[in-house]
Design an enzyme around this catalytic site. Structure first.
Site, PDB file in Angstrom:
ATOM      1  N   ASP A 140      -1.640 -16.422  -3.316  1.00  0.00           N
ATOM      2  CA  ASP A 140      -2.103 -15.036  -3.398  1.00  0.00           C
ATOM      3  C   ASP A 140      -0.897 -14.114  -3.517  1.00  0.00           C
ATOM      4  OD1 ASP A 140      -3.927 -12.990  -3.451  1.00  0.00           O
ATOM      5  OD2 ASP A 140      -4.155 -12.875  -1.279  1.00  0.00           O
ATOM      6  N   HIS A 147      -1.665  -0.556  -4.115  1.00  0.00           N
ATOM      7  CA  HIS A 147      -2.321  -1.192  -2.971  1.00  0.00           C
ATOM      8  C   HIS A 147      -1.311  -1.400  -1.830  1.00  0.00           C
ATOM      9  CE1 HIS A 147      -4.897  -3.905  -0.653  1.00  0.00           C
ATOM     10  NE2 HIS A 147      -3.915  -4.798  -0.662  1.00  0.00           N
ATOM     11  N   ARG A 156       2.582   1.977   8.573  1.00  0.00           N
ATOM     12  CA  ARG A 156       3.900   2.612   8.702  1.00  0.00           C
ATOM     13  C   ARG A 156       3.924   3.869   7.849  1.00  0.00           C
ATOM     14  NH1 ARG A 156       4.360  -2.627   7.355  1.00  0.00           N
ATOM     15  NH2 ARG A 156       4.568  -1.982   5.192  1.00  0.00           N
ATOM     16  N   GLU A 212     -11.587  -7.854  -1.705  1.00  0.00           N
ATOM     17  CA  GLU A 212     -10.379  -7.473  -2.447  1.00  0.00           C
ATOM     18  C   GLU A 212     -10.644  -7.712  -3.927  1.00  0.00           C
ATOM     19  OE1 GLU A 212      -7.077  -9.634  -0.585  1.00  0.00           O
ATOM     20  OE2 GLU A 212      -6.662  -7.825   0.592  1.00  0.00           O
ATOM     21  N   GLU A 214      -9.489  -8.591  -7.275  1.00  0.00           N
ATOM     22  CA  GLU A 214      -8.303  -9.251  -7.814  1.00  0.00           C
ATOM     23  C   GLU A 214      -8.604  -9.915  -9.155  1.00  0.00           C
ATOM     24  OE1 GLU A 214      -5.886 -11.611  -5.242  1.00  0.00           O
ATOM     25  OE2 GLU A 214      -6.602 -10.636  -3.407  1.00  0.00           O
ATOM     26  N   ASP A 246     -11.168 -11.802  -2.946  1.00  0.00           N
ATOM     27  CA  ASP A 246     -10.468 -12.484  -1.856  1.00  0.00           C
ATOM     28  C   ASP A 246     -10.851 -11.802  -0.534  1.00  0.00           C
ATOM     29  OD1 ASP A 246      -8.769 -14.385  -0.834  1.00  0.00           O
ATOM     30  OD2 ASP A 246      -6.979 -13.150  -1.060  1.00  0.00           O
ATOM     31  N   LYS A 266      -8.028 -14.530   6.036  1.00  0.00           N
ATOM     32  CA  LYS A 266      -8.089 -14.635   4.583  1.00  0.00           C
ATOM     33  C   LYS A 266      -8.680 -15.957   4.098  1.00  0.00           C
ATOM     34  CE  LYS A 266      -5.599 -10.909   3.481  1.00  0.00           C
ATOM     35  NZ  LYS A 266      -5.920  -9.934   2.460  1.00  0.00           N
TER      36      LYS A 266
HETATM   37 CA    CA Z   1      -5.624 -11.188  -1.508  1.00  0.00          CA
END
Ligand code: CA
Length: 443
Positions: A140, A147, A156, A212, A214, A246, A266
């Site tokens: 991955d 993103h 952060r 997700e 992708e 994902d 995940k």
């Molecule tokens: Ca992913």
């Protein structure tokens, strides 16, 4: 230049004798010709390779059987007739391209093979799909700088992007055993979570379940252990592309991800669309790849003229959501976001070159996820984590329901297409999967 030239198979004027391919709206016009593994629904037939044309599947095992294509293609068709496409994927560009040309000619309006091939067609509405190949290894990546920045900001605010991002195509090794094909039911995972003010973590169902958006990438021939694939040879090692969801458990991820990265957040489910669109079918939609002058320019092994000229792909991506309530009301899925793979910070060739630069071997049927593809705009966010700003801002759907993360019964539908003036529009079909409740926990 791409290794694929624009040739007669891309001609936007081509029509097929399969009428449903000629509507201008089908994902599968004759210029596309993607591959899948299929069989008749609920049958005990063997899975075998097929090619989509309009609303039909051309059964490649049946095509081999009726022996009307050039006999020189038989070894290629034999590989396509198998229950996984790994061997075909390993054969490389000459085999893929030769078969594409033969099928394009055979399926064209006016082809003298129409009568022989008509019995080899099966309606897509009557088939089920398996994964197109055995996926040995799944990697991955994290190639959308938008993103990465959006997610980084949540953790952060002052320093969203870590210093390696603009130098290294960031990735991690995922898990292939839980990748399944569209239609999947995703059982809500349970796991450890810990709020910042808690000392002892809790254990229970994931409360921040996310998708997700992708692009999935299937590897072709690959490389021997200890060797590497150069940037300009990378395209010859990519068989094709699909849509890839994902699934991610954000609350599990936040607690477990340091220091080695995501793990159980995940690896519980990932969903691919059944059809693999070949690199050659996507040749017209390749586009320039640029790197802002103010950003670090790539190290030498990630830099080439070819990669600059045509390394990016304008593959448009969409996420739609249909909740349980919408399904009961007969309401159509609603669009949550749209983005393009052309906004990716790194190209597929850079992913392949980087993955193998240390001598790591890639094998036929290995799989890459591109990482969540978000664009610069608020309408281009490829996950609920971003759309809801980390769960702080619920989104309101057309029927008044709200979501921060996914609820039981939610169906997530990914779709995608390539479109450009002077070329046919080709589509990717869908990757759909539904979240199912898991009130009792691990069994
Ligand atoms: Ca992913």
């Amino acid at each position: 230049m791409s290794i694929y030239t624009i040739n007669e198979t891309h001609d936007p004027a081509l029509q097929s004798w399969v009428q449903s391919a000629n509507t201008g709206e089908s994902d599968f016009p004759i210029q596309n010709l993607p591959f899948a593994e299929f069989r008749r629904s609920n049958s005990s037939e063997s899975f075998r390779g097929g090619v989509a044309i309009g609303d039909r599947v051309l059964d490649l095992a049946a095509v081999l059987e009726c022996s009307v294509l050039d006999q020189a293609l038989n070894p290629v068709l034999e590989a396509c007739a198998e229950a996984t496409l790994n061997r075909f994927m390993g054969m490389g560009v000459a085999a893929w391209s030769g078969l594409r040309l033969a099928l394009s000619r055979a399926l064209r309006a006016g082809s003298e093979l129409e009568e022989s091939l008509r019995p080899c067609l099966v309606p897509q509405s009557e088939v089920e799909y398996s994964l197109p190949c055995v996926i040995g290894d799944y990697t991955d990546f994290y190639t959308s700088v938008h993103h990465a920045t959006n997610v980084g900001k949540l953790f952060r605010p002052d320093n969203p992007l870590l210093p390696n991002y603009k130098w290294v195509p960031i990735g991690y090794h995922g898990r292939s055993s839980s990748i399944d094909v569209s239609g999947q039911q995703v059982k809500r995972p349970w796991g450890q979570t810990r709020a910042p003010d808690q000392e002892r973590p809790g254990f229970g169902p994931c409360k921040r379940l996310d998708y997700e958006l992708e692009v999935g990438i299937y590897i072709g021939p690959g490389n021997e252990l200890g060797s590497s694939i150069g940037l300009d040879d990378a395209e010859g090692h990519v068989f094709g592309y699909c849509l890839f969801n994902d699934w991610s458990a954000r609350d599990l991820q936040a607690w477990e991800y340091q220091p080695l990265g995501p793990f159980l957040a995940k690896n519980f489910a990932s969903t691919v669309s059944p059809w693999v669109v070949t690199g050659e079918a996507m040749a017209p939609y390749r586009t320039v790849w640029t790197r802002d002058a103010g950003d670090p320019q790539p190290l030498e092994y990630l830099e080439s003229e070819q990669n600059r000229a045509s390394g990016a792909i304008d593959m448009r991506l969409q996420v739609l959501l249909q909740t349980e309530q919408m399904r009961q009301q007969g309401a159509a899925p609603v669009l949550l976001s749209e983005s393009t793979f052309a906004d990716s910070y790194w190209t597929v060739a850079q992913m392949v070159a980087h993955h193998s630069v240390n001598g790591c071997n890639l094998r036929p049927g290995d799989f890459f996820g591109s990482g969540t593809q978000s664009g610069p705009d608020d309408s281009e966010l490829g996950s609920l984590l971003e759309l809801s700003e980390g769960g702080k801002k619920p989104i309101t759907l057309e029927n008044g329901e709200q979501r921060t993360f996914l609820e039981d019964g939610d169906a997530v539908i990914l779709s995608g297409y390539c479109e450009k003036a002077g070329a046919a529009r080709i589509g990717f079909g869908q990757a759909t999967a539904t979240v199912v409740a898991n009130s009792t926990g691990p069994a």
